[in-house]
Design a protein around this motif. Structure first.
Motif, PDB file in Angstrom:
ATOM      1  N   THR A   1      -3.710   1.658  -1.463  1.00 29.77           N
ATOM      2  CA  THR A   1      -4.625   0.605  -1.079  1.00 29.77           C
ATOM      3  C   THR A   1      -5.383   0.171  -2.330  1.00 29.77           C
ATOM      4  N   THR A   2      -6.284  -0.771  -2.175  1.00 31.13           N
ATOM      5  CA  THR A   2      -7.170  -1.172  -3.271  1.00 31.13           C
ATOM      6  C   THR A   2      -8.612  -1.032  -2.805  1.00 31.13           C
TER       7      THR A   2
ATOM      8  N   GLU B   1      -6.445  -9.543   2.479  1.00 36.44           N
ATOM      9  CA  GLU B   1      -7.635  -9.034   3.136  1.00 36.44           C
ATOM     10  C   GLU B   1      -8.784 -10.005   2.913  1.00 36.44           C
TER      11      GLU B   1
ATOM     12  N   GLY C   1      -6.335  -9.277  -2.612  1.00 37.76           N
ATOM     13  CA  GLY C   1      -5.246  -8.332  -2.424  1.00 37.76           C
ATOM     14  C   GLY C   1      -4.270  -8.382  -3.572  1.00 37.76           C
TER      15      GLY C   1
ATOM     16  N   ASN D   1      -6.507   0.246  -7.894  1.00 41.25           N
ATOM     17  CA  ASN D   1      -5.368   0.745  -7.129  1.00 41.25           C
ATOM     18  C   ASN D   1      -5.570   2.222  -6.793  1.00 41.25           C
TER      19      ASN D   1
ATOM     20  N   SER E   1       2.445   4.824  -0.596  1.00 41.12           N
ATOM     21  CA  SER E   1       1.270   4.690   0.262  1.00 41.12           C
ATOM     22  C   SER E   1       0.045   4.470  -0.609  1.00 41.12           C
TER      23      SER E   1
ATOM     24  N   PHE F   1     -12.975   2.699  -0.701  1.00 43.14           N
ATOM     25  CA  PHE F   1     -11.581   2.750  -0.252  1.00 43.14           C
ATOM     26  C   PHE F   1     -11.434   3.771   0.867  1.00 43.14           C
TER      27      PHE F   1
ATOM     28  N   LEU G   1      -7.792   5.694   2.761  1.00 42.71           N
ATOM     29  CA  LEU G   1      -6.328   5.758   2.775  1.00 42.71           C
ATOM     30  C   LEU G   1      -5.906   6.972   3.579  1.00 42.71           C
TER      31      LEU G   1
ATOM     32  N   GLU H   1      -0.357  -7.511   6.138  1.00 41.15           N
ATOM     33  CA  GLU H   1       0.627  -6.909   5.241  1.00 41.15           C
ATOM     34  C   GLU H   1       2.021  -7.356   5.677  1.00 41.15           C
TER      35      GLU H   1
ATOM     36  N   TYR I   1      -6.930  -8.082   7.887  1.00 43.10           N
ATOM     37  CA  TYR I   1      -5.991  -7.449   6.962  1.00 43.10           C
ATOM     38  C   TYR I   1      -4.571  -7.806   7.389  1.00 43.10           C
TER      39      TYR I   1
ATOM     40  N   VAL J   1      -6.631   1.632   7.671  1.00 38.01           N
ATOM     41  CA  VAL J   1      -7.118   0.631   6.719  1.00 38.01           C
ATOM     42  C   VAL J   1      -8.602   0.805   6.440  1.00 38.01           C
TER      43      VAL J   1
ATOM     44  N   ASN K   1      -0.217  -8.017   0.426  1.00 40.40           N
ATOM     45  CA  ASN K   1      -1.373  -7.587   1.203  1.00 40.40           C
ATOM     46  C   ASN K   1      -2.442  -8.659   1.099  1.00 40.40           C
TER      47      ASN K   1
END
Length: 830
Positions: free
Chosen positions: A50-51, A311, A294, A40, A48, A58, A60, A327, A325, A181, A309
């Motif tokens: 992402t993974t 992906e 996700g 994470n 806000s 990653f 972001l 969401e 992707y 993304v 989420n």
């Protein structure tokens, strides 16, 4: 697949930057140097996040300013990383393991247990309560839906900017930005906004959309591209077992079969909108399958998904797509109902899956608001009109969009309208656009008419030798009320000129009343289809016979004249009444259509003159079309069934017609998505001719002597091997979409797809028709047993080719019977 070909062409020509407030990117690893997937990554004191992907990478970004990045993962100490500037890319972050949690880390990164797993216990609660959530919990519902579609060219670099392709268009790169993304730089090229009012009745099982407004920029006159964008984004429901897009069925992580497909880990818990929620991370158990990775948040009392989420993994078996992707966000209506408020979808198209390869982003944002419930409307309200141009919806004011957009356009999206308005006025862009249009439609556009199809310019057959063809059509716009098409062809071997001309006019848009007619004089391979067509300018199998199995020595000369009236009294249900006149005679030396004229069988005629009247009913439930001119585009080409019923009446002595007969034909085609097992297609056709008719008017079981796949033919049969006047045929095909090969290590990386097929036909021919035949051909019908054949194929070879091996099942005693056949097919498929 023309629409996909169009998209791929755009990708080939795919194409400082405006900064968001905070951007971070890099890789997360552990103390041993191994990367940490699915960790994470969030900005401190925000939602806000992402993974990391499978490689621990990653990216972001956020519009706000943040000074700290927080990285956490089960079994590791949470790490806070200070951000020294607004842009921090290529970061290398190392997490420290917590010794007491090492066993949990092993479980998380491998296959998780299906027993005593709290994440799966929560998932079962979701299954038990899923039918009580959303609009399905009410008898009636309505809401406003705002949709934003966007195409962006991605991976903008100096090589692209300096390319000669963009000479005269350099200003467009001022509009480039970074994707939130993937972290790639992109250039917006197309945007379409629409606002709909959606009404539904769960008792009647009906839903209706009313278009309130539509606005787009970029290719706004190319209906095919806009329809392709619409078709990419099929409606999907995470609570269903499978999520369908790109003609594939992906296993939903909320699926009741998910525990056999995904690993689940309970990762976190927190308050979201004053509701206590659990966070579950999921990832695939096996590679190369149609799955996601996700996480999702689940409320602890309603057991409804609050946020999810999805992906795709890099090794997923889908062509031309590097990443998908999704969401979705849901809001709390009350203690028991969650409603979707936002749905974001992004697909990264590319010629290959390399990180550095250039491609196109296709993005859709759906926002929902103004929900109302249990406001019953009469059943007649949901009836779908045949004619619904809604022209006013395409001319809305700026004030309308300011009031009805459910989220404001960002600076990049506002710039698309300005940039595209300037771009379409440049010669360089219009050259690229014209090339893309030719690749997609096969036509070269001029002012008021198009030349083409360019793919039919050259052909070959045994009668004409090398054949050249030049044709065109009128085209003033996508909603033309009339169209004229014509072509001329010349064979260098027979030194004869052929032609075809057809016209159709839309007299009444509300009932889709169309009149049309035409004439064609050409060389044709009769018997290429059981279900007859009277399309004057239909595809000529004889013109593409360069590679044949054996001799293609049974071609005919045809002079066909057609007049028809068509209307659509109900949506997707058409009625066509027509008349046609045919003159048939052999074109190949040694081939005969001879028949006896008298009962004593002493007088022979070699030419057939026939007048025929027909009534055709066609129903295509679920078909989606766009436009309202004489020709419309089908949006969902392979997603609906087709039912066809034809009653034909042959009348003797009208325009020197030779025979009286009656013919009935029925055809049914049904595509089927069978969950995770792949896609099937089933077709059935049957017909009967009442009355004695000669060979040229009989129903020939369609063989295939080419090496190319032809729809609903029998590849191990030669032309005219079976002839009938009564027949029933079935064609079954199933594409496993790589489900089996994905379990075989040597095949897994090739992304091949397994295809099986079965075809059978039963038929007979009356003694009366046999008695008048003088052609000399053996009139054999599959009347002792149904003829059948089966096939095994491999698709997705090099992403564009399919190879099938076909085996004959019986009737090996037929003259020159082939026990095996090979066919190939080419095309762009997801």
């Amino acid at each position: 697949m023309n629409k996909q070909a169009y998209l791929l062409f755009l990708i080939i020509f795919g194409v400082n930057f405006l900064q968001s407030q905070t951007k971070v990117g890099g890789v997360v690893n552990d103390g041993t140097g191994a990367t940490v997937p699915f960790a994470n990554v969030v900005f401190a004191n925000s939602t806000s996040g992402t993974t990391t992907n499978e490689e621990g990478e990653f990216y972001l970004q956020a519009e706000e300013n943040f000074d700290t990045l927080v990285i956490s993962f089960l079994g590791y100490k949470t790490l806070k990383v200070p951000l020294n500037s607004s842009v921090n890319l290529d970061m290398e972050i190392t997490l420290e393991q917590e010794a007491a949690s090492l066993d949990e880390v092993v479980i998380y990164r491998g296959k998780t247990s299906k027993k005593n797993n709290p994440a799966i216990d929560i998932l079962r609660k979701v299954w038990e309560n899923r039918r009580t959530n959303g609009v399905n919990a009410f008898k009636q519902y309505s809401y406003k839906e705002y949709e934003k579609l966007e195409f962006d060219i991605n991976t903008i670099d100096s090589t692209l900017i300096e390319s000669r392709i963009f000479n005269g268009m350099e200003f467009i790169f001022d509009y480039a930005d970074t994707n939130s993304v993937t972290g790639k730089t992109y250039l917006p090229m197309f945007i379409n906004e629409s606002v709909n009012k959606v009404y539904g009745d769960n008792v009647l099982n009906e839903e209706k959309e009313v278009l309130l407004g539509n606005k787009n920029s970029g290719f706004n006159q190319n209906r095919n591209l806009i329809d392709f964008v619409k078709d990419v984004y099929d409606d999907y429901d995470i609570y269903k077992n499978y999520i369908k897009f790109f003609d594939k069925s992906f296993v939903s992580p909320i699926s009741t079969t998910g525990i056999d497909t995904y690993n689940y880990v309970l990762s976190d818990s927190a308050y979201i909108d004053n509701k206590w929620c659990y966070n579950i991370v999921y990832y695939p158990r096996r590679e190369n399958e149609l799955t996601f990775k996700g996480d999702f948040w689940v409320n602890d009392t309603t057991w409804a998904v609050k946020n999810i989420n999805l992906e795709t993994t890099r090794d997923v078996n889908i062509n031309w797509i590097k990443q998908v992707y999704i969401e979705q966000d849901f809001k709390v209506l009350n203690d028991s109902i969650f409603l979707i408020t936002r749905d974001f979808f992004m697909a990264d198209f590319g010629l290959n899956k390399k990180k550095s390869s250039r491609g196109v982003y296709a993005k859709r944002t759906l926002l929902f608001d103004e929900y109302e419930f249990d406001n019953k409307k009469p059943a007649s309200f949901y009836s779908q009109p045949v004619y619904n141009p809604q022209s006013h919806a395409y001319d809305r004011s700026d004030e309308f969009w300011e009031q009805n957009r459910l989220e404001e356009l960002n600076k990049d999206e506002k710039g698309i309208y300005v940039m595209l308005d300037s771009l379409t006025k440049t010669r360089a862009f219009n050259r690229l656009y014209d090339l893309a249009t030719i690749a997609q439609s096969g036509y070269v556009e001029f002012d008021g008419w198009d030349y083409g199809p360019v793919y039919s310019t050259f052909g070959f057959n045994d009668v004409e030798g090398v054949r050249t063809r030049f044709g065109g059509r009128t085209y003033f716009g996508q909603n033309d009320p009339w169209r004229i098409e014509a072509y001329g062809a010349y064979g260098f071997k027979d030194q004869k000129f052929k032609y075809g001309v057809a016209a159709k006019f839309l007299l009444d848009p509300k009932s889709r009343l169309i009149v049309g007619g035409g004439n064609r004089r050409d060389v044709e391979q009769l018997g290429a289809s059981l279900t007859n067509s009277t399309d004057v300018l239909g595809r000529s199998l004889a013109s593409s016979a360069l590679l044949n199995v054996g001799d293609n020595d049974k071609l005919s000369s045809i002079n066909l004249s057609v007049f028809a009236v068509e209307m659509e009294p109900l949506k997707n249900f058409t009625v066509r009444v027509g008349a046609n006149y045919r003159e048939l005679k052999p074109a190949s030396p040694g081939f005969s259509l001879d028949y006896y004229v008298d009962e004593d069988r002493t007088i022979i005629d070699s030419e057939i003159n026939q007048t025929e009247f027909s009534t055709i009913f066609t129903w295509m439930p679920g078909r989606k079309v766009s436009g309202y001119g004489v020709e419309r585009n089908v949006v969902n080409e392979e997603d609906f069934p087709t039912l066809f019923l034809n009653y034909s009446l042959g009348v003797k002595d009208v325009f020197n017609s030779d025979f009286d007969y009656k013919k009935v034909q029925f055809f049914y085609n049904q595509p089927l998505l069978i969950g995770g097992l792949g896609r099937s297609n089933v077709s059935f056709e049957t017909g009967k001719t009442f009355g004695a008719v000669p060979l040229g008017l009989l129903s020939v079981v369609p063989g295939n002597q080419t090496y190319f796949a032809l729809y609903n033919t029998f590849p191990t049969l030669d032309f005219y091997e079976f002839v009938t006047d009564t027949y029933s045929a079935i064609h079954l095909e199933h594409n496993f979409n790589g489900r089996l090969f994905s379990r075989i290590p040597l095949f897994r990386e090739l992304n091949l797809r397994e295809i099986v097929g079965f075809r059978a036909v039963y038929g007979d021919i009356s003694q009366e028709s046999k008695n008048i035949d003088a052609s000399g051909l053996p009139l054999i019908a599959p009347n002792s047993d149904p003829f059948y054949e089966y096939s095994f194929g491999i698709g997705n070879i090099l992403k564009v080719m399919r190879f099938d091996v076909h085996f004959r099942g019986n009737y090996f005693e037929n003259p020159d019977a082939r026990s095996m056949a090979f066919t190939i097919d080419f095309g762009f498929h997801f």
